[in-house]
Write an enzyme that holds these catalytic residues in place. Structure first.
Site, PDB file in Angstrom:
ATOM      1  N   GLU A 176     -16.765  21.437 -39.592  1.00 36.39           N
ATOM      2  CA  GLU A 176     -17.272  22.803 -39.581  1.00 36.39           C
ATOM      3  C   GLU A 176     -16.388  23.730 -40.413  1.00 36.39           C
ATOM      4  O   GLU A 176     -16.900  24.595 -41.134  1.00 36.39           O
ATOM      5  CB  GLU A 176     -17.387  23.294 -38.135  1.00 36.39           C
ATOM      6  CG  GLU A 176     -18.502  22.583 -37.369  1.00 36.39           C
ATOM      7  CD  GLU A 176     -18.557  22.918 -35.895  1.00 36.39           C
ATOM      8  OE1 GLU A 176     -19.602  22.646 -35.286  1.00 36.39           O
ATOM      9  OE2 GLU A 176     -17.559  23.435 -35.355  1.00 36.39           O
ATOM     10  N   ALA A 318     -17.185  21.543 -24.084  1.00 34.02           N
ATOM     11  CA  ALA A 318     -17.312  22.617 -23.099  1.00 34.02           C
ATOM     12  C   ALA A 318     -18.149  22.212 -21.896  1.00 34.02           C
ATOM     13  O   ALA A 318     -17.846  22.579 -20.760  1.00 34.02           O
ATOM     14  CB  ALA A 318     -17.918  23.854 -23.765  1.00 34.02           C
TER      15      ALA A 318
END
Length: 437
Positions: A176, A318
């Site tokens: 990313e 997460a």
């Protein structure tokens, strides 16, 4: 609250800590959440702060604001430095005191992870990692300063070194970051500079693995690799970083000159295992039982990137922390109310995704495997949904739409917080030199 109400101490205000706190919202307990920062950080978008797409305040929310409606909760700004599990106390440092003991009836450690340099901690000085807002702002400064320095450099032969960016680690963060830097160069910086050609920028992504995004299927990994190459990212796969210094890196025996090296190669657990004096795995994570408690201490729970379940290996994402936090809160609630304990923790995998530049992402969930624009829309929608507050969702959505349509990013500001102190000795030296003339 009455003094005899059980106290639950939660260490860490990340995804796991917040999920645990919310799960105890209707329980007759006193919840104490301790964090060294006053904000909850949406870590999946840290790379967008580091690449100047978003401002720091767009991905962070004050913990007190997120949990403002939970009347049984108190937030303490401080850093936990140790745990006495026999006396049921944690020790906290704050602005004016050290080692303050805080007692608990139940303890949830959700302390996350830190950079892992795999035995080469000396690399950290020249290759910063990306774990907090301060890291993201420092990396943003470093990237933007590279262009500014090249613009001011009279010798064109030095431009290449200044405009070579090396990222170590081809996992989601590295991919990313690399794609975001490449997009920044081609879509934004091209029109901003006069003396340099940002299109000559080199972005290198180095990893010892044979493919990028190894946690995805080979098909999606190949799609991401082709996308990176189309953006101009140079891939150095199946190669290892042997050395990092102020002039660049050595990769498999080859010296690559660079003023900007970013470490995205991995994480190590927080020191929770040392605090507890408990057994840890190879990454330093506490080995917990199937109910996320520490062996021999059923009132102590460890969740998220700090925990390891031998029978149930889990990714460091997460959703794991959120589900573990909810489970720990639910288990404590049932113990206090006398209800039967829930079944052992089980993780529901909602899938995995990574964005690779403007309008392109890969998504894998069960039998579903997508790459391209539709996956990017799904990625954007999910990330917007999980931001901490409604105001952030609106702000980020508007910024993304603007960036997508115009190519202009939102936070190309270099912030040197200590610039005045650093410049003062130089000014004083100049004054002295002038006075002696």
């Amino acid at each position: 609250m009455p003094e005899k109400v059980p106290r639950v101490v939660i260490v860490g205000g990340g995804f796991g800590g917040l999920a645990a706190a919310k799960a105890l919202g209707n329980t007759s307990v006193q919840v104490l959440l301790i964090d060294r920062n006053n904000h909850h950080l949406f870590q999946p978008l840290l790379y967008q702060v580091a690449t100047a797409v978003l401002a720091p305040a767009q991905i962070a929310s004050p913990i007190r604001s997120v949990l403002r409606n939970q009347s049984n909760l108190t937030v303490i700004l401080g850093e936990v430095t140790g745990v006495d599990k026999d006396q049921r106390r944690v020790f906290v440092d704050n602005a004016d005191r050290r080692g303050v003991p805080i007692e608990y009836d139940y303890l949830i450690l959700a302390t996350g992870a830190q950079h892992n340099y795999f035995g080469h901690d000396e690399f950290e000085k020249h290759a910063p990692g990306l774990k907090g807002l301060a890291d993201a702002v420092a990396i943003r400064n470093k990237i933007l300063q590279a262009f500014e320095q090249a613009e001011g450099e009279e010798d064109p032969s030095r431009h290449q070194d200044l405009l070579t960016f090396v990222l170590v680690g081809a996992g989601p963060t590295g991919v990313e970051m690399a794609s975001a830097i490449a997009t920044l160069v081609h879509n934004t910086m091209r029109s901003d500079f006069r003396r340099i050609n940002p299109a000559s920028t080199r972005v290198l992504l180095v990893d010892h693995s044979k493919r990028v995004l190894g946690s995805f299927s080979e098909h999606l990994s190949l799609a991401a690799q082709k996308r990176l190459e189309s953006l101009g990212v140079e891939l150095r796969l199946n190669q290892s970083v042997e050395h990092v210094d102020e002039t660049g890196v050595i990769v498999s025996g080859q010296r690559i000159l660079s003023k900007t090296v970013i470490w995205t190669a991995g994480v190590a657990a927080s020191p929770a295992a040392k605090w507890l004096g408990m057994e840890s795995d190879h990454a330093g994570r506490v080995r917990v039982q199937k109910d996320l408690s520490v062996p021999g201490y059923p009132e102590v729970f460890v969740i998220g990137d700090t925990a390891s379940i031998d029978q149930y290996p889990l990714p460091g994402v997460a959703q794991v922390a959120i589900q573990e936090g909810r489970y720990a809160g639910k288990l404590i609630h049932r113990r206090i109310t006398g209800d039967p304990a829930p079944k052992p923790f089980g993780y529901f995998d909602k899938g995995n995704m990574a964005v690779v530049g403007k309008g392109f992402a890969i998504l894998e969930s069960g039998k579903v495997a997508l790459s391209g624009f539709l996956a990017w829309l799904a990625w954007a929608g999910i990330h917007i949904e999980f931001l901490g507050e409604g105001s952030l969702r609106v702000s980020v959505l508007v910024q993304w739409i603007w960036t997508y349509l115009t190519g202009q990013i939102g936070s190309r500001i270099i912030v040197n917080h200590h610039a005045s102190e650093q410049q003062k000795p130089a000014r004083e030296a100049q004054v002295t030199a002038d006075a002696t003339k």
